[in-house]
Motif scaffolding. Structure first.
Motif, PDB file in Angstrom:
ATOM      1  N   THR A  63       4.008  27.359 -21.922  1.00 11.49           N
ATOM      2  CA  THR A  63       3.600  28.697 -21.537  1.00 11.49           C
ATOM      3  C   THR A  63       3.169  28.673 -20.074  1.00 11.49           C
ATOM      4  O   THR A  63       3.547  27.772 -19.331  1.00 11.49           O
ATOM      5  N   TYR A  75       4.072  35.675 -18.914  1.00 10.12           N
ATOM      6  CA  TYR A  75       4.725  34.665 -19.735  1.00 10.12           C
ATOM      7  C   TYR A  75       3.771  34.079 -20.773  1.00 10.12           C
ATOM      8  O   TYR A  75       4.019  33.027 -21.322  1.00 10.12           O
ATOM      9  N   ASN A  76       2.701  34.756 -21.055  1.00  8.00           N
ATOM     10  CA  ASN A  76       1.647  34.131 -21.843  1.00  8.00           C
ATOM     11  C   ASN A  76       1.098  35.146 -22.836  1.00  8.00           C
ATOM     12  O   ASN A  76       0.016  35.672 -22.661  1.00  8.00           O
ATOM     13  N   ARG A  77       1.868  35.439 -23.849  1.00 11.23           N
ATOM     14  CA  ARG A  77       1.463  36.432 -24.823  1.00 11.23           C
ATOM     15  C   ARG A  77       1.168  35.756 -26.164  1.00 11.23           C
ATOM     16  O   ARG A  77       2.017  35.056 -26.722  1.00 11.23           O
ATOM     17  N   ARG A  90       1.059  36.942 -29.084  1.00  9.01           N
ATOM     18  CA  ARG A  90       1.952  37.332 -30.178  1.00  9.01           C
ATOM     19  C   ARG A  90       3.245  36.517 -30.170  1.00  9.01           C
ATOM     20  O   ARG A  90       3.855  36.302 -31.220  1.00  9.01           O
ATOM     21  N   GLN A  91       3.679  36.073 -28.995  1.00 10.67           N
ATOM     22  CA  GLN A  91       4.889  35.260 -28.923  1.00 10.67           C
ATOM     23  C   GLN A  91       4.653  33.848 -29.447  1.00 10.67           C
ATOM     24  O   GLN A  91       5.560  33.212 -29.976  1.00 10.67           O
ATOM     25  N   LEU A  92       3.423  33.363 -29.289  1.00  9.96           N
ATOM     26  CA  LEU A  92       3.108  32.000 -29.709  1.00  9.96           C
ATOM     27  C   LEU A  92       2.601  31.935 -31.145  1.00  9.96           C
ATOM     28  O   LEU A  92       2.480  30.843 -31.700  1.00  9.96           O
ATOM     29  N   ARG A  93       2.307  33.066 -31.740  1.00 10.15           N
ATOM     30  CA  ARG A  93       1.649  33.072 -33.040  1.00 10.15           C
ATOM     31  C   ARG A  93       2.423  32.313 -34.126  1.00 10.15           C
ATOM     32  O   ARG A  93       1.811  31.551 -34.897  1.00 10.15           O
TER      33      ARG A  93
END
Length: 468
Positions: free
Chosen positions: A436, A443-445, A447-450
Motif C-alpha cells: 500500500t 492508494y490506501n483505502r 475497504r480495499q484491504l479488508r
C-alpha cells in the motif's frame, strides 16, 4: 461546524474564543469547507477514542501546528524544515529555543496527518508535486511529493534551510535537491554509510563515526541558518522537552504491550509516536505533554477495570514496517476482528528486538544519537532485521506478523517477501504482506484491504487456537 470540530480536538472554550479567527482564516487558505470539517469529525471519531480527554488534547496539537504553519507567511518569522525519520527533531527544536524568530517543522508529515488523515484532502498537494517534478506512476515516495507539493502550491513559507535526511532511502536527498533548483531553498544533507557486509551488525564504529560527523555538520549548519550557535545547553533543553512527552508515551506503549487486553488502539499510539518525532512549538508541546499525562491516567483506570480494545486473550501481532499515517482504519478494522497490533517494527532495535538500544558508555551527544540510529532495525540489512523481528516475536509472544509495506520505498519494499520467508521458516507463524502507500490516501483505502485483513485475522486465530 468548526467549533464542534475544535471541541472534538480538545480545545477549551476560551481557546476557541481567542483562536477561532486564526483557525477559520487558515482553513480558508487550505480550502477546507464545512463539508471537509464535518468529514474530519467523522474520520477522527471513527479512528480514535475521543471519549478520552487525553486523546482530544493530543489531536488538538496537530490542528494548532497546522494553523501556525499555514498562517506563517503572513505572521512572519523564519522557518527551518526537515522530515522523517526524526533524526534531527531535537536539533531543530534547539534552534527555535535559541531564537524566537526561528520556527521549525516537519511540514510533510504534519500535512499528511492533518490534511491527509483528518480531512482526506491531501490529493491536490501531491498532484501539484506530480505536475512539477515527481511524475505519477513512477513510484516516487508520497512523503517527498507532499513536501514538494506544499511549495508548488505556495502554501508554506520558503525555509531558510531544508535538512534532508537520507538515513533509509536514497531518494530523499536526490529529490530534495529540487528545493534549491526550483525554489532557491538551501539544503543540508544528513547521510549515513551503508557499505557493510550482508550480515554485519548496525553498531559498527566506522558507521557511528561517519553519522556522528554528519550530525555535527548538520548542527553547525542549522545554527548558521538560525543566526546563532546551537549550544549544548539548548540541545539539553530540547531533549528535556522531548523526554517530557516521550515518558508518558512510553508508559502508554508499555500498557499496550503488557496489558491484556490493551486499553487503547495502537493506531493512536502510532499517532503519538509520530508527534513525538516532530519538532513542536513550545506552547503546543506543553499541551501535548498535558494530554499524554492525562491519557496515562485515563488508561490506567481502564487497565484497573480490565477494559480494552479487544477481548482478553486475543491474538497479538507485530505490525511491520509501520502503520499507515493516513488511514488508521486499517489497524482499527483489525482490532474489530479481535486482533491487536501493539508493536511496530520501527520501534525495534538490534540485537534482540527491545524498544531501547544500548548506548552505554557514549557521552558525546552526536555519537550517542548515531549509535541509537545505527541500531534501529529499519536501518539494517535483511539478516539483521529478520533476527530482530524473530527475537521480538519470541520476546513478546506474538501470534503473527502483518507487514504493511510502503510500495514506493525501495529499501522497505525490496526485502519484505524475503522477510516473510525467513520469519515463517523460523517461527511458523502467520505472516501477511500488504502492499500500500502509508502517506498517500489515493492508494490506501481500508475497504480495499479488508478482504486480506479478514483472511489474515482468521489465520492468526487458527494458529493461536492450535497452540492450546
Amino acid at each position: 461546524m468548526v467549533v464542534k470540530f475544535l471541541e472534538l480536538c480538545g480545545y477549551e472554550p476560551e481557546e476557541i474564543r481567542l483562536q477561532l479567527p486564526r483557525i477559520e482564516k487558515a482553513f480558508t487558505i487550505l480550502g477546507l469547507t464545512d463539508f471537509d470539517v464535518e468529514r474530519g469529525q467523522e474520520r477522527i471519531s471513527g479512528f480514535f477514542d475521543t471519549n478520552l480527554r487525553g486523546v482530544r488534547r493530543i489531536l488538538g496539537v496537530l490542528v494548532r501546528e497546522l494553523v501556525d504553519l499555514t498562517l506563517a507567511k503572513e505572521e512572519g518569522g523564519r522557518w527551518i524544515y526537515s522530515s522523517p525519520p526524526s533524526a534531527c527533531a531535537d536539533i531543530l527544536t534547539a534552534a527555535s529555543l535559541g531564537n524566537k524568530d526561528i520556527h521549525v517543522a516537519f511540514p510533510d508529515l504534519l500535512f499528511v496527518l492533518t490534511m491527509g488523515m483528518m480531512f482526506d484532502k491531501l490529493d491536490p498537494i501531491i498532484e501539484a508535486a506530480e505536475g512539477l517534478y515527481l511524475e505519477p506512476g513512477m513510484a516516487h515516495c508520497s512523503l517527498i511529493q507532499t513536501r514538494l507539493g506544499l511549495y508548488a502550491r505556495n502554501i508554506i513559507p520558503r525555509a531558510v534551510l531544508q535538512v534532508s535526511v537520507g538515513l533509509i532511502c536514497d531518494e530523499n536527498p536526490k529529490a530534495d535537491a529540487s528545493f534549491e533548483e526550483f525554489f532557491g531553498v538551501p539544503v543540508q544533507y544528513l547521510l549515513r554509510s551503508q557499505d557493510k557486509d550482508w550480515e554485519e551488525s548496525g553498531r559498527i564504529q566506522r558507521h557511528i563515526d561517519f553519522l556522528a560527523k554528519n550530525l555535527k555538520r548538520m548542527v553547525e549548519r542549522v545554527g548558521e541558518a538560525a543566526g546563532g550557535e546551537i549550544t549544548d545547553d539548548l540541545l539539553n533543553q530540547a531533549r528535556k522537552m522531548a523526554r517530557d512527552f516521550s515518558k508518558p508515551m512510553r508508559q502508554i506503549l508499555e500498557m499496550g504491550v503488557n496489558c491484556d487486553p490493551p486499553p487503547i488502539s495502537s493506531a493512536f499510539v502510532h499517532l503519538m509516536r509520530a508527534i513525538n518525532g516532530m519538532p513542536l512549538n513550545r506552547h503546543n508541546h506543553e499541551i501535548a505533554v498535558e494530554g499524554a499525562n492525562i491519557l496515562c491516567q485515563e488508561l490506567q483506570e481502564r487497565v484497573n477495570k480490565g477494559e480494552g480494545v479487544v477481548p482478553k486473550g486475543s491474538p497479538r501481532v507485530l505490525h511491520g514496517y509501520v502503520q499507515s499515517y493516513v488511514d488508521p482504519g486499517i489497524v482499527v478494522a483489525l482490532e474489530k476482528m479481535g486482533i491487536s497490533a501493539p508493536i511496530e517494527e520501527v520501534q525495534l532495535y538490534e540485537p534482540d528486538g527491545r524498544f531501547s538500544p544500548d548506548v552505554s558508555g557514549i557521552e558525546d551527544p552526536n555519537y550517542r544519537l548515531a549509535a541509537v540510529l545505527t541500531q534501529a532495525s529499519i536501518f539494517n540489512s535483511l539478516p539483521v532485521k529478520s533476527r530482530v523481528t524473530i527475537e521480538a516475536c519470541r520476546r513478546y509472544k506474538l501470534d503473527g506478523c502483518l507487514w504493511l509495506v510502503h510500495y514506493s520505498c525501495r529499501p522497505i519494499m525490496s526485502d519484505s517477501y524475503m522477510m516473510k520467508d525467513i520469519v515463517q521458516k523460523e517461527l511458523g507463524i502467520p505472516f501477511m504482506v500488504l502492499e500500500t502507500d502509508v502517506y498517500d490516501p489515493r492508494y490506501n483505502r481500508n475497504r480495499q484491504l479488508r478482504p486480506q485483513l479478514e483472511a489474515f485475522a482468521e489465520m492468526v486465530k487458527s494458529y493461536k487456537a492450535s497452540l492450546r
